[in-house]
Design a protein around this motif. Structure first.
Motif, PDB file in Angstrom:
ATOM      1  N   ASP A  56       0.814  -1.400   0.259  1.00 59.12           N
ATOM      2  CA  ASP A  56       0.347   0.145   0.080  1.00 59.12           C
ATOM      3  C   ASP A  56       0.497   1.677  -0.434  1.00 59.12           C
ATOM      4  N   VAL A  57       1.566   1.077   0.887  1.00 57.96           N
ATOM      5  CA  VAL A  57       3.267   2.563   1.270  1.00 57.96           C
ATOM      6  C   VAL A  57       3.533   2.715  -0.740  1.00 57.96           C
ATOM      7  N   ARG A  58       4.016   1.781  -1.409  1.00 56.98           N
ATOM      8  CA  ARG A  58       4.779   1.397  -2.514  1.00 56.98           C
ATOM      9  C   ARG A  58       3.507   2.216  -3.814  1.00 56.98           C
ATOM     10  N   ALA A  59       1.946   1.655  -3.704  1.00 56.12           N
ATOM     11  CA  ALA A  59       1.169   2.610  -4.114  1.00 56.12           C
ATOM     12  C   ALA A  59       0.789   3.466  -4.456  1.00 56.12           C
ATOM     13  N   PHE A  60       0.685   3.640  -3.107  1.00 56.18           N
ATOM     14  CA  PHE A  60       0.686   5.912  -2.399  1.00 56.18           C
ATOM     15  C   PHE A  60       1.730   6.176  -3.204  1.00 56.18           C
ATOM     16  N   TYR A  61       3.064   5.992  -3.016  1.00 53.46           N
ATOM     17  CA  TYR A  61       3.856   6.825  -3.709  1.00 53.46           C
ATOM     18  C   TYR A  61       3.602   6.600  -4.865  1.00 53.46           C
ATOM     19  N   GLU A  62       3.435   6.050  -5.804  1.00 47.40           N
ATOM     20  CA  GLU A  62       3.091   6.011  -6.710  1.00 47.40           C
ATOM     21  C   GLU A  62       2.218   6.933  -7.471  1.00 47.40           C
ATOM     22  N   LEU A  63       1.574   6.834  -7.077  1.00 47.52           N
ATOM     23  CA  LEU A  63       0.107   7.608  -7.106  1.00 47.52           C
ATOM     24  C   LEU A  63       0.722   9.424  -7.304  1.00 47.52           C
ATOM     25  N   ASN A  64       1.553   9.383  -5.972  1.00 46.20           N
ATOM     26  CA  ASN A  64       2.319  10.778  -5.827  1.00 46.20           C
ATOM     27  C   ASN A  64       3.540  11.299  -6.605  1.00 46.20           C
ATOM     28  N   GLY A  65       4.103  10.261  -7.600  1.00 46.62           N
ATOM     29  CA  GLY A  65       5.295  10.506  -8.213  1.00 46.62           C
ATOM     30  C   GLY A  65       6.352  10.168  -7.755  1.00 46.62           C
ATOM     31  N   ARG A  67       7.485  11.470  -4.421  1.00 55.03           N
ATOM     32  CA  ARG A  67       8.387  12.661  -3.836  1.00 55.03           C
ATOM     33  C   ARG A  67       7.201  12.376  -2.705  1.00 55.03           C
ATOM     34  N   PRO A  68       8.095  13.612  -1.805  1.00 56.58           N
ATOM     35  CA  PRO A  68       7.564  13.551  -0.617  1.00 56.58           C
ATOM     36  C   PRO A  68       6.421  14.485  -0.083  1.00 56.58           C
ATOM     37  N   VAL A  69       5.425  13.712   1.044  1.00 54.97           N
ATOM     38  CA  VAL A  69       4.054  14.400   0.360  1.00 54.97           C
ATOM     39  C   VAL A  69       3.506  14.996   2.057  1.00 54.97           C
ATOM     40  N   TRP A  70       5.345  14.722   3.255  1.00 57.38           N
ATOM     41  CA  TRP A  70       4.183  14.607   4.612  1.00 57.38           C
ATOM     42  C   TRP A  70       4.717  16.659   5.068  1.00 57.38           C
ATOM     43  N   GLY A 148      -5.515   4.931  -2.457  1.00 56.76           N
ATOM     44  CA  GLY A 148      -6.108   5.705  -3.346  1.00 56.76           C
ATOM     45  C   GLY A 148      -6.989   6.502  -2.261  1.00 56.76           C
ATOM     46  N   GLY A 149      -7.482   6.129  -1.225  1.00 54.81           N
ATOM     47  CA  GLY A 149      -8.335   6.979  -0.266  1.00 54.81           C
ATOM     48  C   GLY A 149      -7.286   8.517   0.122  1.00 54.81           C
ATOM     49  N   LEU A 150      -6.093   7.481   1.123  1.00 54.69           N
ATOM     50  CA  LEU A 150      -5.752   8.717   1.752  1.00 54.69           C
ATOM     51  C   LEU A 150      -4.897   9.417   0.787  1.00 54.69           C
ATOM     52  N   ASN A 151      -4.808   9.295  -0.337  1.00 56.94           N
ATOM     53  CA  ASN A 151      -3.834  10.592  -1.806  1.00 56.94           C
ATOM     54  C   ASN A 151      -4.564  11.488  -2.106  1.00 56.94           C
ATOM     55  N   ASP A 152      -6.400  10.824  -1.918  1.00 55.76           N
ATOM     56  CA  ASP A 152      -7.544  11.783  -2.352  1.00 55.76           C
ATOM     57  C   ASP A 152      -7.992  12.953  -1.245  1.00 55.76           C
ATOM     58  N   ALA A 153      -7.738  12.340  -0.226  1.00 57.22           N
ATOM     59  CA  ALA A 153      -7.885  12.342   1.405  1.00 57.22           C
ATOM     60  C   ALA A 153      -6.917  14.092   1.581  1.00 57.22           C
ATOM     61  N   MET A 154      -5.662  13.689   1.066  1.00 56.81           N
ATOM     62  CA  MET A 154      -4.811  14.567   1.449  1.00 56.81           C
ATOM     63  C   MET A 154      -5.002  15.709   0.177  1.00 56.81           C
TER      64      MET A 154
END
Length: 521
Positions: A56-65, A67-70, A148-154
């Motif tokens: 899930d973490v790998r998929a999350f960073y793929e969605l975010n290119g 890049r650092p997100v926090w 996807g949910g965490l990405n959309d929430a951000m």
């Protein structure tokens, strides 16, 4: 090749009809990875996270290119979300150590995402797989796209709302969650004194344990603080006002509300506030396993409480006592569609019951029970003394587990009603069948006619009704109070061990012997 060149290349290949093993989004993700200076380091750091969150973490960073997100605002929102962990019976420290996460700036982003994803998974699905702690668990699980949910929430700046929406939001979970917070408050205020078991305390008698009982009843809300102080000042007498509060306590714990403080009531009084809070936490975990969308019409059986509730249009409209599986022959956790009502059903005795409990008694016993053997199967004819009574509620693909009537009515009056071979016996079953069939007068008429003629008849309901067999030892009752049942199947103990929770719950005190000649399913 830059991102624009790659995109144009993909488009050209598609026009030319060149088939590609990768989709456009996958290729863009790969380009992002290649172009990101964080890709290699983040991949290495993800490999050090708990295995359960790595994908899930790998998929999350793929969605975010990659890049650092926090940033500071998102971390503040994540901190707000994690501060609500106690509402779910969880310890915030099990997921988040923000000081530790910030100690190494180079890995803080990935480790923060890992912690966030771990917390999200627990809220959405629970901490353990239900199949690992129950012998047979076949219910519909909750399914969520966490990356996807965490990405959309951000993106929408709704991190706190997203986390809170992952846990169940139905009134059962919400009320039990509030109950957990209340019991933690009781613990912080000192809990209640230890109750020592001894001789029964009868109404009108005196006992040195009376002040301890009063303190306990005040703490849990069975008696007001003002009444508790007044009765404590009156001494050691077990008077009528205290008896009324004890009856309330007994009802909350599924005990006979007779006012006698006997073995069963004393066993329940022996539980500490910490143990009850942890028992609530175990039941919050069980609820997180389940899918969130509930059918507005359903039948729910709580096998720990031996109670059935029928829901119609999203509201509880009917309840019955039930008898369910004994500890040695437990009713499993199942979710199956209701199939049909059978009026005056014969009983095709399972081979194990026949071999152990019926055939050894000989032909005379079979004849006395209106049974016969056909093709190696013991069959009991329908009739007033038949084990299935006057009606059976069939479930589809249910491992021979079903709901049914019974001629053994006395067991419904007991507090400990786990006595069957695994099926669920329903109090006032014929009345309940009529309730289920009442929306269609034709079906109801067919059932009533069959009951009058004693004809065996299968009647399809014509609609899908979900049946859920659940094991909840802590829940909120109709008066908004946290109700408890002792862990008769020992599933709380197994789940607590899997979660690493130390819990010591009272043992069950049975209030009745097995009914004679009770060989029903």
């Amino acid at each position: 090749m830059n991102r624009r060149e790659l995109t144009l290349g993909v488009a050209a290949a598609a026009v030319a009809g060149a088939a590609s093993a990768q989709t456009v989004p996958a290729q863009l993700a790969q380009a992002n990875a290649v172009n990101s200076p964080y890709y290699a380091a983040y991949n290495d750091q993800i490999g050090r996270l708990p295995q359960g969150v790595q994908a899930d973490v790998r998929a999350f960073y793929e969605l975010n290119g990659w890049r650092p997100v926090w940033n500071a605002d998102r971390l503040r929102k994540l901190n707000d979300a994690s501060n609500r962990a106690e509402r779910h019976g969880l310890a915030r420290s099990d997921f988040f150590d923000f000081v530790g996460l910030a100690a190494d700036p180079d890995s803080a982003d990935v480790r923060t995402t890992g912690a966030a994803m771990g917390y999200a998974k627990v809220l959405a699905n629970g901490r353990v797989r239900p199949e690992s702690v129950e012998e047979l668990w076949e219910m519909q699980k909750n399914v969520v796209d966490l990356p996807g949910g965490l990405n959309d929430a951000m993106v929408q700046n709704k991190v706190v709302e997203w986390f809170e929406g992952l846990a169940p939001t139905d009134i059962g979970y919400s009320n039990l969650s509030a109950g957990y917070v209340r019991y933690r408050r009781i613990i912080r205020n000192g809990g209640w004194p230890r109750f020592r078991a001894g001789a029964s305390i009868e109404p009108g008698s005196s006992d040195t344990r009376v002040p301890i009982i009063i303190t306990r009843l005040v703490a849990e809300g069975d008696m007001s603080e003002a009444d508790g102080a007044r009765l404590t000042a009156q001494g050691l007498v077990y008077g009528p006002e205290l008896e009324t509060a004890v009856r309330s306590f007994q009802a909350r714990h599924g005990l006979a509300p007779d006012g006698r403080i006997g073995a069963g009531t004393q066993s329940s009084l022996g539980a500490s506030a910490e143990d009850r809070a942890r028992q609530i936490a175990l039941n919050l975990e069980r609820r997180r396993w389940l899918k969130r969308e509930l059918s507005p019409e359903r039948i729910e059986v709580n096998t720990a409480a031996a109670i059935m509730v029928y829901w119609k249009d999203g509201r509880p409209v009917h309840s019955n006592r039930v008898v369910c599986g004994a500890p040695a022959t437990q009713t499993p956790s199942l979710e199956k569609p209701f199939a049909s009502v059978v009026a005056n059903p014969p009983w095709y005795v399972p081979a194990g019951i026949a071999r152990r409990e019926i055939l050894p008694r000989g032909p005379a016993y079979l004849a006395s029970q209106n049974m016969y053997v056909q093709n190696g199967t013991v069959i009991q004819r329908a009739g007033p003394t038949a084990a299935l009574g006057y009606v059976k509620f069939e479930l589809r693909d249910s491992y021979a587990i079903f709901l049914h009537d019974t001629p053994s009515k006395a067991a419904f009056n007991l507090s400990t009603r786990q006595r069957s071979h695994g099926c669920v016996r329903v109090q006032n079953a014929v009345e309940f069948a009529r309730i289920l069939l009442s929306p269609d007068p034709t079906l109801l008429s067919q059932f009533d006619t069959a009951q009058q003629t004693r004809e065996t008849k299968r009647i399809q309901t014509g609609r899908e009704i979900s049946v859920r067999l659940l094991y909840w030892t802590a829940f909120v009752d109709g008066q908004g109070r946290v109700a408890f049942r002792e862990d008769i199947y020992r599933r709380d103990q197994v789940l607590a061990e899997a979660l690493g929770i130390a819990v010591s719950l009272p043992t069950v005190v049975d209030d009745g012997a097995r009914v004679a000649n009770d060989v029903g399913p």
